[in-house]
Design an enzyme around this catalytic site. Structure first.
Site, PDB file in Angstrom:
ATOM      1  N   PHE A 232      34.883   5.422  49.554  1.00  0.00           N
ATOM      2  CA  PHE A 232      35.251   4.472  48.489  1.00  0.00           C
ATOM      3  C   PHE A 232      36.570   3.762  48.787  1.00  0.00           C
ATOM      4  CE2 PHE A 232      32.934   8.059  46.546  1.00  0.00           C
ATOM      5  CZ  PHE A 232      31.774   7.397  46.210  1.00  0.00           C
TER       6      PHE A 232
ATOM      7  N   GLY B 157      31.150  -4.613  55.579  1.00  0.00           N
ATOM      8  CA  GLY B 157      30.597  -3.864  56.700  1.00  0.00           C
ATOM      9  C   GLY B 157      29.305  -4.465  57.211  1.00  0.00           C
TER      10      GLY B 157
ATOM     11  N   ARG C  99      21.119 -12.786  50.222  1.00  0.00           N
ATOM     12  CA  ARG C  99      19.839 -12.121  50.458  1.00  0.00           C
ATOM     13  C   ARG C  99      20.077 -10.617  50.460  1.00  0.00           C
ATOM     14  NH1 ARG C  99      16.074 -10.341  54.393  1.00  0.00           N
ATOM     15  NH2 ARG C  99      17.645 -10.256  56.030  1.00  0.00           N
ATOM     16  N   ILE C 100      19.244  -9.894  49.765  1.00  0.00           N
ATOM     17  CA  ILE C 100      19.385  -8.437  49.718  1.00  0.00           C
ATOM     18  C   ILE C 100      18.649  -7.859  50.926  1.00  0.00           C
ATOM     19  CG2 ILE C 100      18.809  -6.363  48.384  1.00  0.00           C
ATOM     20  CD1 ILE C 100      21.108  -8.141  47.229  1.00  0.00           C
TER      21      ILE C 100
ATOM     22  N   GLN D 215      23.545   1.147  45.704  1.00  0.00           N
ATOM     23  CA  GLN D 215      24.922   0.657  45.687  1.00  0.00           C
ATOM     24  C   GLN D 215      25.286   0.096  44.320  1.00  0.00           C
ATOM     25  OE1 GLN D 215      27.505   0.707  48.036  1.00  0.00           O
ATOM     26  NE2 GLN D 215      26.137   2.262  48.810  1.00  0.00           N
TER      27      GLN D 215
ATOM     28  N   LYS E 287      25.489 -11.101  51.178  1.00  0.00           N
ATOM     29  CA  LYS E 287      26.847 -10.851  50.689  1.00  0.00           C
ATOM     30  C   LYS E 287      27.000  -9.346  50.520  1.00  0.00           C
ATOM     31  CE  LYS E 287      27.217 -15.242  48.127  1.00  0.00           C
ATOM     32  NZ  LYS E 287      27.242 -15.880  46.788  1.00  0.00           N
ATOM     33  N   GLY E 288      28.218  -8.875  50.580  1.00  0.00           N
ATOM     34  CA  GLY E 288      28.430  -7.431  50.445  1.00  0.00           C
ATOM     35  C   GLY E 288      28.102  -6.959  49.045  1.00  0.00           C
TER      36      GLY E 288
ATOM     37  N   GLY F 183      28.726  -3.402  48.147  1.00  0.00           N
ATOM     38  CA  GLY F 183      29.256  -2.058  47.944  1.00  0.00           C
ATOM     39  C   GLY F 183      30.207  -1.960  46.767  1.00  0.00           C
ATOM     40  N   GLU F 184      30.838  -3.057  46.406  1.00  0.00           N
ATOM     41  CA  GLU F 184      31.897  -2.966  45.404  1.00  0.00           C
ATOM     42  C   GLU F 184      31.627  -3.708  44.112  1.00  0.00           C
ATOM     43  OE1 GLU F 184      35.904  -2.584  47.759  1.00  0.00           O
ATOM     44  OE2 GLU F 184      34.399  -3.495  49.028  1.00  0.00           O
TER      45      GLU F 184
END
Ligand code: FAD
Ligand code: SF4
Lengths: 674, 323
Positions: A223, A492, A562-563, A572, A635-636, A638-639
């Site tokens: 994290f 990442g 795009r996922i 996530q 696009k990311g 994770g957050e």
């Protein structure tokens, strides 16, 4: 896709940093400062050295040489104590138990000074840092805030506070270090990036990079707390050098609270004005935060306000104070998470002040270009997320009146908040090579910290190669692999994936092997404002008897390019939202004003949501096309899930009760004391 | 952790014979072993009493005898307990987690120690852990500590849920020890901190709990309710075990209220009980009774919320039982 390493993980076969079988291993255990400020006068190791199995005691009495002399990693290089819990000595012994028992009898004498560990918005030590994490301007200002407020039909001027928060990865921070006969250092570390960890260790020990190797094949959560190299890696390497044997070091949960970073507490003042139609006339966001005396970490708390809403007058500022505390660091969505909590809560207050629907208020203020720099957005679908979420959640039927829906003793309310997170990428290298059996091996020093990165990269490579995923094998978590950035900043997959795609493209034309370095490609990225957006909707039940808050529904709608893989993405998003629920309702580390350091340093006292709290958490996403991002058009993710959740919950609590709690977490006590 | 010896006792009598200063009895170890890891408890010797033949639940005439080594889970799922003392089953089930309850014993649960953050941290002062060193919780973190019966020396709370139900049920704790056998009626096992916060209970050194005996279930409706900010796996902010017996005439014939999370011991709200018995079972009366009890509350700045919480909880729980 199912996790590629799912089977080895659930069968206990996945090897984590502290679990590598190494011959002749010894164990280190840290001794921590019991004062918050002052100097170590003397470390008396005599009694510890006489204990069974003890090999050595390291401390500032005879500082083991390091090439870099400052900051959290400069162990024993100074006698100054910067915070309670700082590592001031360490015992190395033949077993963990012997090391720990001896650490308890190391006597440390101090010359203590008065400490100051309390963040206040009127602290005389507040200053303006040069920039905020990672490289944003500290302040921005355009237009005339005072004039904007003066002509507003409605104004809110509110202060929100967030507490110290801790990442609590399941796997404790650990390191297993050894030096070979040629003076090369090998560290099995709990790192979110082996390239960065290797570079850091090389610098700290004054070694060329080629002589250091860091391996982190499996990491049990991070994290952000494992994003930068932590003292355990330096201490294990230092101790291994001192005893000439491999050294293993696993921090206790309590030690993790002390030396692996935390989210700074924040005090945030928002002043927002809007005309009668809800269009903002002024938006000001000032954040007060802390850092340590060792290092500066300036969280970018007010930066999301620079991109969210159109406002002719827009000001953001960050002020920092150096306290006698550990250095704060990254925790899932540093900046966006606490910043959007305050902004999105204040916007809800504005909606009430205007008598306007909070979804509409956000839509009315949708900017055409990025409000701060005027850049075009590569893609922006906040409005789409709000509309889709409102529809799915049943928002249209909502009566905005607070405190009027009741089932028995339970008051019911709903709330909305927006989410956002930057969509960045950094340069990465990668290699793809056809193996003897015709399968493809993909190598990149990426990190899978439980996110599913290994699986996502497999899928990305398989798609680029036109192969079945079973025929692609991704190797990561080793600094000897092609250099790659950390698993952080939600970049990442975008960064490593770009390099993997390019390597696979080259393999396809070469027929055997492909390598990639995306430095130039990334530098050539066009000037766009690149962000993912989302909207979160919460329904809460608040007991009018006890003040207990239960989140009966949580819906997140995201637009994040795009996922790459639906199953991984859902984990996530809902993981982030669940962590956001924790932030909203229960997570809080207390700072001990009298003695310094933190209180409640374990999972029995620092509460994160239990399964029983997570009743109905749903995440969906829009089909977003954005060709400006990277070869995956992703696009990311994770957050962004943690961004906005706490505000949506807080807004729902207001809708349920009519009470606006402006200090997280929203506990029963705060609701009852209204 | 300090090195220690370990023996397993075959009988209660042998366990007591094994006792010497520095010895501690070991139940499931879910609290004691944690405290040993933290350096809070430093026994020289553990006498394991978790496998003594004290692990049965038996009905003896109109009473039920629960062995001291019965696991929390076994107690909570026992059909007789669930049928006759549902409040007790409920209280046990709201505590800890399934995994902890599977190993925790009845005696260990009663004798678990406070969760005060300073008590658990040997690098900070604490009168309970190191008598005379001070009580930093009073000026510091007491968010979850006592509002009733605290002293200048200590404001800790006893964390057990089960003990609160046992206090309402007026269970008896059976003890054997170097001084012989005795029976301690609940809530008399735990004491208030006074000048000696290091003593949680009235037990003497070497005393071994052998059983908890439950008298016949009280007349009236019973309930256990626990308040916490997390829905599971959290200690009580405040909890209540209540019994209410309302006659056909609408008059309160019997009432027992035990509170958890508010004091150094399970707290019987005797003033509230007295105020109610013989009077009407109305919301107004419940509120007056709760307020009578709370007159003796001594909240600190950060746990002042427990005053309205306790008041609301008493009123709402009794209203629920009356209807
Ligand atoms: C994370 C966590 C959460 C928890 N949450 C809750 C909660 O919400 N509510 C709750 O009520 N509890 C909770 N608990 C506490 C749990 O209930 C206790 O740890 C457990 O009941 C202790 O029982 P044990 O048998 O393991 O005791 P042990 O740890 O073995 O012993 C505890 C004490 O009792 C003494 N002892 C044991 N047996 C005897 C005997 N026969 N005679 C005399 N002395 C004896 C020991 O010497 C020791 O001092 C939680 C615990 C944990 C770890
Ligand atoms: S309240 Fe009691 S247990 Fe807590 S610090 Fe004070 S003396 Fe110790």
């Amino acid at each position: 896709m199912n996790r590629i390493e799912g089977r080895v993980k659930v069968t206990g076969l996945a090897t984590y940093a502290a679990e590598y079988p190494v011959e002749n291993v010894t164990y280190a255990f840290p001794v921590q400062s019991q004062i918050a400020k002052g100097r170590v006068r003397h470390v008396d190791a005599q009694a510890a050295l006489a204990m069974p199995g003890v090999l050595t005691v390291l401390s500032g009495e005879d500082p083991p040489p390091l090439a870099s002399g400052a900051g959290e990693l400069a162990l024993f290089q100074s006698r100054e104590v910067a915070y309670r819990g700082q590592i001031v000595a360490a015992v190395v012994a033949d077993t963990y138990e012997n090391a720990r028992a001896a650490a308890a009898v190391v006597r440390v004498d101090y010359d203590p000074d008065d400490h100051d560990v309390s963040l206040r918005a009127d602290h005389p030590g507040l200053y303006k840092p040069d920039h905020v994490n990672p490289a944003y301007p500290t302040d921005t200002e355009k237009g005339d805030i005072e004039a904007g407020l003066a002509r507003a039909a409605a104004v809110v001027d509110v202060t929100y506070e967030t507490p110290v928060l801790h990442n609590n990865p399941m796997e404790p921070h650990a390191a297993l270090a050894s030096w070979d006969d040629e003076g090369r250092l090998l560290v099995y570390d709990t790192a979110q990036g082996t390239t960065l960890s290797r570079n850091t260790l090389a610098k700290v020990f004054g070694l060329p990079k080629e002589r250091v190797r860091v391996v982190s094949r499996h990491v049990g959560g991070g994290f952000g707390s494992k994003g930068t190299t932590r003292p355990q890696a330096v201490l294990a390497a230092m101790a291994a050098r001192a005893v000439g044997r491999p050294v293993k070091l696993v921090l206790t949960r309590q030690q993790m609270y002390d030396v692996t970073g935390y989210r700074t507490p924040t005090i945030q003042r928002l002043r927002i004005g809007a005309d009668a139609e809800g269009r903002l006339t002024a938006l000001e966001h000032v954040a007060y935060e802390q850092t340590s005396t060792l290092e500066e970490f300036a969280e970018q708390t007010a930066t999301p306000t620079r991109i969210m809403y159109a406002a002719p007058a827009l000001r953001t500022a960050h002020r920092l104070v150096r306290l006698d505390v550990a250095t704060p660091s990254w925790m899932r969505a540093p900046g966006e998470c606490p910043g959007m909590y305050a902004l999105e809560s204040a916007l809800d207050e504005l909606a009430y002040a205007l008598g306007m629907d909070p979804v509409e208020l956000r839509i009315v203020n949708e900017p055409e270009t990025e409000p701060d720099r005027g850049l075009p957005f590569s893609s922006r679908n906040l409005v789409g997320c709000l509309r889709e979420g409102a529809h799915r959640f049943g928002w249209e039927q909502r009566d905005p009146a607070p405190g009027v829906r009741r089932e028995g003793e339970w008051l019911i309310g709903t709330g909305v908040a927006a989410s956002t997170y930057p969509a960045r990428r950094s340069p990465s290298k990668a290699r793809a090579v056809v193996q003897d059996d015709g399968d493809v091996l993909v190598q990149v020093a990426a990190a899978d910290i439980g996110t599913g990165a290994r699986t996502a990269l497999t899928r990305i490579a398989a798609e680029a190669l036109g192969l079945a995923p079973e025929r692609v094998h991704v190797e990561l978590g080793d600094s000897d692999l092609p250099e790659a950035p950390v698993a952080g900043g939600s970049m990442g997959t975008a960064s490593w994936g770009s390099a993997v795609v390019r390597a696979c493209e080259e393999l396809k034309s070469d027929g055997r092997e492909g390598t990639a370095d995306t430095t130039e490609e990334v530098q050539g990225d066009a000037a766009f404002s690149r962000h993912a957006f989302g909207a979160q909707f919460a329904e809460v039940r608040v007991s009018s008897v006890t003040g207990e808050v239960r989140v009966s529904r949580l819906l997140g709608v995201f637009a994040a390019g795009r996922i790459v893989d639906a199953k991984l993405a859902r984990s996530q998003f809902i993981g982030g939202m669940t962590m956001g629920m924790g932030m909203g309702l229960m997570e809080e580390t207390l700072t001990d004003e009298e003695f310094g350091g933190f209180l409640r340093r374990d999972l029995a006292q620092y509460h994160v949501p239990a399964c029983a709290d997570v009743l109905d958490v749903e995440a969906v996403w829009l089909d977003e096309r954005d060709s400006e991002l990277n070869p995956m058009a992703s696009k990311g993710i994770g957050e962004i899930g943690i961004v906005g959740t706490a505000a949506a919950i807080g807004n729902a609590v207001y809708h349920a009760t009519g009470h606006r709690v402006r200090e997280l977490p929203i506990t029963p006590g705060k609701i009852l004391m209204f | 952790m300090k090195p220690f010896d370990y023996t397993r006792a075959a009988s209660a009598a042998q366990a007591v014979r094994e006792y010497a200063p520095g010895t501690m009895y070991l139940g499931g170890g879910t609290n004691l072993v944690d405290l040993m890891r933290l350096g809070v408890a430093e026994p020289d010797r553990l006498v394991d009493v978790s496998r003594l033949p004290l692990d049965t639940i038996e009905s003896v005439r109109d009473r039920v005898r629960v062995g001291a080594a019965v696991r929390n889970t076994d107690l909570a799922v026992d059909p007789m307990i669930r049928a006759r003392y549902p409040m007790l089953a409920r209280a046990v089930l709201t505590g800890a987690s399934g995994q902890v309850r599977n190993v925790a014993t009845v005696a260990g649960n009663l004798l678990q120690r406070t969760r005060c953050a300073y008590f658990q941290d040997v690098t900070r002062p604490c009168n309970k852990r190191r008598p005379g060193s001070g009580c930093p919780a009073i000026a510091g973190d007491h968010t979850n500590l006592a509002i009733f019966g605290a002293s200048e020396a200590c404001v800790a709370t006893h964390p057990s849920d089960m003990a609160v139900a046992l206090a309402a049920l007026e269970a008896e704790v059976h003890v054997t020890g170097p001084g012989g056998d005795r029976i301690i009626p609940m809530p008399g096992l735990h004491r208030l901190p006074g000048e000696e916060p290091e003593r949680d209970t009235v037990l003497e050194p070497g005393d071994l709990i052998t059983a908890v005996e439950l008298p016949p279930p009280p007349t009236g409706a019973t309930v256990y309710r626990k308040v916490r900010e997390r829905a599971s796996f959290a200690f009580a902010l405040v909890s209540i075990a209540a019994v209410l017996d309302v006659g056909e005439d609408g008059v309160v014939a019997g009432c027992r209220i035990a509170l958890g999370g508010v004091a150094h011991a399970p707290w019987r709200a005797e003033r509230a009980e007295q105020a109610l018995i013989g009077g009407p079972a109305t919301g107004e009366a419940f509120l007056r009774a709760a307020e009578a009890e709370l007159e003796q509350a001594g909240p600190l700045p950060r746990n002042a919320y427990k005053v309205p919480l306790t008041r609301n909880l008493i009123v709402s729980t009794l209203e629920g039982l009356a209807s």
